[in-house]
Structure formats: C-alpha cells, structure tokens
Motif scaffolding. Structure first.
Motif, PDB file in Angstrom:
ATOM      1  N   HIS A  97       0.815  -1.216   0.000  1.00 39.73           N
ATOM      2  CA  HIS A  97       0.000   0.000   0.000  1.00 39.73           C
ATOM      3  C   HIS A  97       0.849   1.267   0.000  1.00 39.73           C
ATOM      4  O   HIS A  97       0.335   2.354  -0.258  1.00 39.73           O
ATOM      5  N   VAL A  98       2.129   1.134   0.314  1.00 41.01           N
ATOM      6  CA  VAL A  98       2.982   2.327   0.398  1.00 41.01           C
ATOM      7  C   VAL A  98       4.233   2.229  -0.479  1.00 41.01           C
ATOM      8  O   VAL A  98       5.148   3.048  -0.356  1.00 41.01           O
ATOM      9  N   ALA A  99       4.288   1.187  -1.338  1.00 40.75           N
ATOM     10  CA  ALA A  99       5.454   1.027  -2.217  1.00 40.75           C
ATOM     11  C   ALA A  99       5.084   0.121  -3.382  1.00 40.75           C
ATOM     12  O   ALA A  99       4.008  -0.484  -3.391  1.00 40.75           O
ATOM     13  N   HIS A 100       5.973   0.036  -4.354  1.00 36.77           N
ATOM     14  CA  HIS A 100       5.800  -0.912  -5.453  1.00 36.77           C
ATOM     15  C   HIS A 100       6.581  -2.165  -5.106  1.00 36.77           C
ATOM     16  O   HIS A 100       7.780  -2.094  -4.838  1.00 36.77           O
ATOM     17  N   VAL A 101       5.900  -3.296  -5.114  1.00 36.85           N
ATOM     18  CA  VAL A 101       6.526  -4.541  -4.655  1.00 36.85           C
ATOM     19  C   VAL A 101       6.597  -5.553  -5.794  1.00 36.85           C
ATOM     20  O   VAL A 101       5.621  -5.747  -6.517  1.00 36.85           O
ATOM     21  N   THR A 102       7.741  -6.168  -5.955  1.00 36.58           N
ATOM     22  CA  THR A 102       7.903  -7.251  -6.926  1.00 36.58           C
ATOM     23  C   THR A 102       8.387  -8.499  -6.191  1.00 36.58           C
ATOM     24  O   THR A 102       9.327  -8.424  -5.398  1.00 36.58           O
TER      25      THR A 102
END
Ligand code: ADP
Ligand code: MG
Length: 327
Positions: A97-102
């Motif tokens: 919800h607070v970053a782009h995650v891979t």
C-alpha cells in the motif's frame, strides 16, 4: 478505501528499517540459511531481500500480498499466536500500500520461478514464469511514494541506512546459523557480511569488536513458575561502555522492553564505575499466551504478563552470572 488502507499501512510500516525487519522475519520463517539485502537511499528508493528459503507456491502468488493472508497458521490453537503478534499476514500487504513490490519466488518442486508485481494488496498483472533458484526475492521500490510528508521526513538517507544496518546486525547475531549480507545498491563490497553457520559470539565480535567479545559471559536461565527461558551473552563486570548496547529478542523477535532493560542494567550499577554501562544480548522465550495482546507489535515496545516477576527473576540470574565470573 485506498486511503484508509494507506494510512493503516503507514502505521505498520513506519520507516524503511521496519519494512526490512518484517521481510527478514519472513525469510527466517521460510527457513532460509542465506539472506542478502540490497538497499538504495536508506531504503526509500530500494529495499531488496533475496533468500534461499522454501519459496512461495505458484498458487499462492495471487493472494500473498492480501491483508490477513498468512501461510503460518494451520491449527486452530495457533490463534493464540495471532494474539501474540497481532498483525499476522499484514506486513507484506501493508508494504504494497505504500510502495511498489515485486516478488520472484521458486519452491523446491517447481520447475521454474514466478514473478509478479503488486500494488495495494493485489497483483498488477498476471504472474510470469522466469528463471531463478529456490527461494524468494522481494523488491520494494519507492517506499512512501504516495505519502509525501512521510517520505520527506526521511531525507537523511544515511541515518535510515544506519537503522537498517542495526536491524540486520542484530538479526545476524541472533540467527548465527544464517548468513547475512547487506550492501548498498551498486557497491561491490558489503557493509555487513556474516558467514552461515557462525556463532553468536563470532557475530558479536564482527559487529561490536573483539574487546567486548572477549568479555562475554554466557547466561542461561529457566523459570518454571513463570514459564520462560533465557539465554544470551552479557558483558562481565570488568568491562563497560559509555553507552549501553542492548539486544533483546522475545520469542525471536527483536523488540524494545524498557522494563527489562532498566531492571537488568540496574544490576550492573553495583559492579561498574559510575555512568558506565554493559553490553547485553538476551533471547527470551515466553509462552505465547503470556505476551500482552493489547500492545500492537509495531509499537516495538513489548509487554507481557508477570513482567515484574520475570524481570526480578532475570535480575537474579544476571547477578549470579556476574558473581560467578568474579571469583
Ligand atoms: P505473516 O508473516 O504474518 O504470515 P506477511 O505479510 O509477513 O505475514 O507474509 C505473508 C505470507 O507471504 C507469509 O505467510 C508467507 O506465506 C509468504 N511469504 C512472505 N515472505 C516470504 C518468504 N521470504 N519466503 C516464503 N514465503 C514468504
Ligand atoms: Mg511476516
């Protein structure tokens, strides 16, 4: 709803070091023996963790980042564990919800790895097969990209990096069998490197120096009445620091516990010169049901039932350890 989720997520993930701590615990839960961390701009630009653990199954890729999704509760009795660490299945979701995650991950029985990116708890597209070794790599980019005020509060990148390094060092000491590496993005030499199958003392020496490592006394104490077990390494009465170093793990989670800290440091005041302090590494295992359910774990400060009695019992154990080495 997105905004509400973001605010809630900001509570769980207060700074880069918190997010990294959650990811390290996930890698440890997945039985990794090697954990490699890469950080850029104090973790705000990039936080990356690569482990060699059990991996995430293909069929779980769609839901791993959803709130309250956890693979760690199987039996009904495990619900007491939820109470202990209130946010089971919340960490990864919060981060999305607070970053782009891979996430890239491969289990032992899968032919290839899979990769997916996530935002706001959901994959942004279908997962893709790719090459990869067994284990999981999680990349967190642009932390707090959607929280201007928060992001700007962390403009001192070297301070955030230091907080990250501190967390990594402490987990490396507590999990001496696991090899840890921390690198700044783009740099070839590591800030921290602990070999796998190391010992607690070796990792303390690596981190805090040989002077303190030479002065360590093993402590071990079991209390049947209050159902807890304590192990650790504490500095002797002939060693002291201007500022104390205090590592405490409760049920293998790095926490703050000022009650214990004050109680234990208090024992040393009758041994050490005025205004001088000890080094303490302690691992406390208490029955999960005795850890206070009312304290949200993100508050770091932990409380448990019979806290004063446990503190007194530990004080006696510390005193006995210091005395026995004196003779
Ligand atoms: P929790 O740790 O409380 O289960 P998280 O949000 O931290 O919740 O993680 C959600 C789930 O994602 C975990 O239960 C686990 O199944 C999976 N997971 C996360 N990180 C890893 C990892 N490094 N290796 C294997 N599985 C992982
Ligand atoms: Mg977790």
């Amino acid at each position: 709803e997105v905004v509400v989720n973001r605010i809630a997520a900001g509570e769980v993930v207060q700074r880069p070091a918190n997010a990294l701590k959650e990811m390290i615990e996930n890698s440890l839960d997945a039985k990794s023996t090697n954990i490699q961390l890469t950080v850029k701009q104090g973790g705000l630009k990039l936080l990356q963790i690569q482990d060699n653990g059990t991996g995430i199954r293909k069929e779980d890729f769609g839901i791993v980042c959803e709130r309250f999704t956890t693979s760690k509760l199987t039996k009904f009795e495990d619900l007491s564990e939820i109470a202990t660490y209130g946010f089971r299945g919340e960490a990864l979701a919060s981060i999305t919800h607070v970053a782009h995650v891979t996430i890239t991950s491969k289990t032992a029985d899968s032919k290839c790895a899979y990769k997916a990116t996530y935002n706001d708890g959901k994959p942004t597209g279908p997962m893709k097969p790719c090459a990869g070794n067994q284990g999981t790599m999680i990349t967190v980019e642009d932390l707090f990209y959607n929280m201007d005020v928060r992001r700007k509060a962390f403009k001192n990148h070297s301070e955030e990096h230091a907080k990250i390094a501190d967390v990594v060092q402490k987990y490396a000491i507590h999990n001496a069998k696991v090899g840890f590496t921390l690198k700044k993005f783009g740099e070839s030499s590591a800030d921290i490197r602990t070999p796998p199958n190391s010992t607690v003392t070796d990792n303390i020496r690596l981190t805090y120096g040989s002077t303190v490592a030479r002065e360590l006394l093993p402590i071990s104490h079991e209390d049947k009445t209050f159902a807890f077990k304590l192990t650790g390494q504490i500095s002797s009465a002939s060693y002291s620091l201007k500022k104390s170093i205090f590592l405490i793990f409760i049920n293998h989670r790095l926490v703050d516990c000022s009650t214990l800290r004050k109680a234990i440091e208090g024992v040393y005041t009758s041994y050490l010169p005025k205004n001088m302090h000890p080094f303490l590494y302690l691992s406390l295992e208490v029955a999960a049901r005795n850890v206070d359910v009312n304290v949200h774990p993100t508050k770091h400060e932990v409380h448990f039932l019979h806290e004063d009695a446990i503190a007194e019992s530990i004080q006696r154990a510390v005193d006995a350890t210091l005395l026995s080495s004196d003779s």
